[in-house]
Design a protein around this motif. Structure first.
Motif, mmCIF file in Angstrom:
data_model
loop_
_atom_site.group_PDB
_atom_site.id
_atom_site.type_symbol
_atom_site.label_atom_id
_atom_site.label_comp_id
_atom_site.label_asym_id
_atom_site.label_seq_id
_atom_site.Cartn_x
_atom_site.Cartn_y
_atom_site.Cartn_z
ATOM 1 N N ASN A 266 0.819 -1.207 0.000
ATOM 2 C CA ASN A 266 0.000 0.000 0.000
ATOM 3 C C ASN A 266 0.856 1.262 0.000
ATOM 4 O O ASN A 266 0.678 2.172 0.800
ATOM 5 C CB ASN A 266 -0.942 0.010 1.212
ATOM 6 N N MET A 267 1.795 1.323 -0.954
ATOM 7 C CA MET A 267 2.736 2.436 -1.025
ATOM 8 C C MET A 267 2.222 3.600 -1.869
ATOM 9 O O MET A 267 2.865 4.645 -1.944
ATOM 10 C CB MET A 267 4.078 1.949 -1.575
ATOM 11 N N GLY A 268 1.090 3.418 -2.548
ATOM 12 C CA GLY A 268 0.525 4.508 -3.339
ATOM 13 C C GLY A 268 1.353 4.884 -4.544
ATOM 14 O O GLY A 268 1.362 6.044 -4.966
ATOM 15 N N LEU A 269 2.015 3.882 -5.156
ATOM 16 C CA LEU A 269 2.922 4.175 -6.268
ATOM 17 C C LEU A 269 2.375 3.765 -7.629
ATOM 18 O O LEU A 269 2.997 4.036 -8.637
ATOM 19 C CB LEU A 269 4.261 3.459 -6.042
ATOM 20 N N SER A 270 1.231 3.085 -7.667
ATOM 21 C CA SER A 270 0.691 2.674 -8.965
ATOM 22 C C SER A 270 0.423 3.895 -9.825
ATOM 23 O O SER A 270 -0.080 4.916 -9.361
ATOM 24 C CB SER A 270 -0.593 1.877 -8.784
ATOM 25 N N ALA A 271 0.764 3.765 -11.077
ATOM 26 C CA ALA A 271 0.624 4.906 -11.981
ATOM 27 C C ALA A 271 -0.133 4.473 -13.226
ATOM 28 O O ALA A 271 -0.162 3.297 -13.579
ATOM 29 C CB ALA A 271 1.994 5.441 -12.371
ATOM 30 N N ASP A 272 -0.739 5.420 -13.888
ATOM 31 C CA ASP A 272 -1.447 5.146 -15.140
ATOM 32 C C ASP A 272 -0.431 5.118 -16.272
ATOM 33 O O ASP A 272 -0.377 5.997 -17.133
ATOM 34 C CB ASP A 272 -2.504 6.228 -15.383
ATOM 35 N N ALA A 273 0.416 4.086 -16.227
ATOM 36 C CA ALA A 273 1.470 3.926 -17.228
ATOM 37 C C ALA A 273 1.813 2.456 -17.320
ATOM 38 O O ALA A 273 1.625 1.693 -16.373
ATOM 39 C CB ALA A 273 2.709 4.732 -16.837
#
Length: 459
Positions: A266-273
């Motif tokens: 749950n590091m909040g690093l997901s990106a729309d890429a």
């Protein structure tokens, strides 16, 4: 049970050094290589010093017993896997820093020392050791020597062999020798130290390692580029290297890996890429600023949808941590068959895309992480637990990816070693004459054929 070797070991070693209970040996049977075969050892030994290692080697020679050296078991090629009736030698009780020589910038360490723990000891002295595999929180210095491990800093600082000065080794005839030298330069005789590094325990048992160390580098600047395709990210890598920029790290993480890390931590690093490139420079002052800016321009010119520079060390460390956590995060989803191919910089984009295409053809999820700055790619083939048919498809894809690397002028392994999983790939990569040279070296240094037999070189 191989009673002869058990009797030999218990007659020369203290009781706490020998494990023969099958339940107690379970954790020593194999490394992290998915689907690599392993057997049942006769014993696990945990020596306390070099003389005990020598006694183990001599006992194995006398009884004709295979000896398999083991670090932390984090390997990904099956190199530490047990052989039926063998002795596993674990170095968990030989895990100390024995010497730090500030004047000569060297340190002497035992093989069971964990990489990050070694780095922490050095940092207290204002010193630093370069090789930085993603497994460094768990893997050992001895294991890194066994596979000539690289890692995330090797794009600038080189692999393990570039840092090892001298080794203490118990030979395949049971003698204790020192190979290499502590001086920065030295070309007297054959480079037996270099031969031993990366030999996966097949030529000798390493009991001490002398490495060069450097002063702690400056706090790094971290940059990131977000891309819609592996091709664009690969082109950015080629552009950075083509301009002569030497980042201290240049890592690739695709969408699947980021999502797996987020779901786990749950590091909040997901990106729309589709893929993220994480670059670092530890050059001082204005030079570091210039290198960070140049990498960002390469990202933008290659089609990055977003490029950014970390605002502080904490933000940069979070991005870097995501790369380090990618493999264990994916392991939680199912068995992972890990590739370790290395290709020329100019082929990174092409081969990354080819790996994805191979996965699609075989119906196998291929996630990608990579030490992109030196062309070392880690396509990860993920299958559902217990799905035998998917396992077979993954193995077929694995073989095709190896063939693609060789066709691109690359190699089947950049840092994980051959072990068991890459033996067929090595046969494809080298000529029969070269393979026979390997076997000749093995026969010369391991005349009794006891040292990790069946691994690292084709039979």
């Amino acid at each position: 049970m191989n009673t002869a070797i058990v009797d030999a070991l218990t007659s020369v070693l203290p009781p706490e050094s020998v494990i023969i209970n099958p339940d107690s040996m379970t954790g020593f049977l194999h490394d992290e290589a998915a689907w690599a075969p392993y057997g049942a050892p006769a014993a696990v030994v945990r020596p306390a010093d070099t003389l005990e290692v020598q006694q183990v080697v001599k006992a194995c020679i006398e009884t004709g017993t295979a000896l398999v050296p083991r670090g932390a078991g984090t390997g990904l090629s099956g190199g530490a896997n047990a052989i039926d009736g063998c002795v596993i030698i674990s170095f968990e009780r030989m895990a100390k820093v024995l010497e730090i020589d500030h004047a000569n910038h060297i340190a002497r360490v035992q093989p069971g020392m964990v990489g990050d723990e070694f780095r922490a000891v050095l940092a207290e002295e204002g010193l630093w050791y370069g090789p930085d595999p993603a497994s460094s929180p768990w893997s050992t210095i001895g294991g890194n020597v066994g596979t000539n491990a690289g890692g995330m800093c090797c794009v600038k600082y080189g692999v393990t062999a570039d840092w090892v000065r001298e080794l203490e080794v118990v030979t395949g005839t049971g003698e204790i020798v020192r190979l290499g030298r502590r001086t920065p330069k030295g070309v007297a005789g054959y480079d037996l130290r270099g031969l031993m590094v990366g030999s996966e325990g097949t030529l000798g048992v390493v009991t001490e390692i002398v490495v060069r160390v450097e002063n702690l580098p400056p706090e790094p600047i971290t940059v990131a580029g977000f891309f819609d395709s592996l091709i664009d990210a690969g082109n950015a890598v080629a552009a950075i290297r083509g301009q002569g920029i030497r980042p201290s790290a240049l890592e690739l993480v695709d969408r699947y890996c980021l999502q797996a890390v987020d779901e786990w931590k749950n590091m909040g690093l997901s990106a729309d890429a589709e893929v993220v490139l994480i670059g670092r420079t530890d050059s001082p002052g204005a030079q570091g600023d210039a290198e960070a800016g140049a990498m960002l321009r390469c990202f933008d010119n290659a089609g990055a949808t977003l490029s950014m520079r970390s605002s502080d060390a904490q933000e940069g460390d979070a991005l870097y941590a995501a790369r380090r956590l990618a493999y264990p995060a994916l392991e939680r989803l199912g068995p992972v068959l890990t590739e370790d191919i290395c290709v020329p910089f100019t082929k990174v984009a092409e081969v990354l895309q080819e790996c994805a295409d191979i996965g699609e053809r075989h119906g196998v999820l291929v996630a990608s992480i990579a030490h992109a700055g030196d062309g070392n790619l880690h396509p990860l083939l993920i299958t559902p637990p217990g799905d035998d048919e998917a396992e077979e498809r993954a193995k077929a894809a694995f073989d095709e990816i190896i063939a693609a690397a060789i066709a691109a002028g690359g190699t089947v392994t950049g840092e994980h070693g051959i072990g068991l999983l890459k033996l067929d790939g090595l046969r494809q990569e080298v000529s029969p004459t070269v393979a026979e040279m390997y076997r000749a070296v093995k026969r010369a240094l391991d005349p009794h054929g006891i040292l990790n037999p069946g691994k690292a070189i084709p039979s």
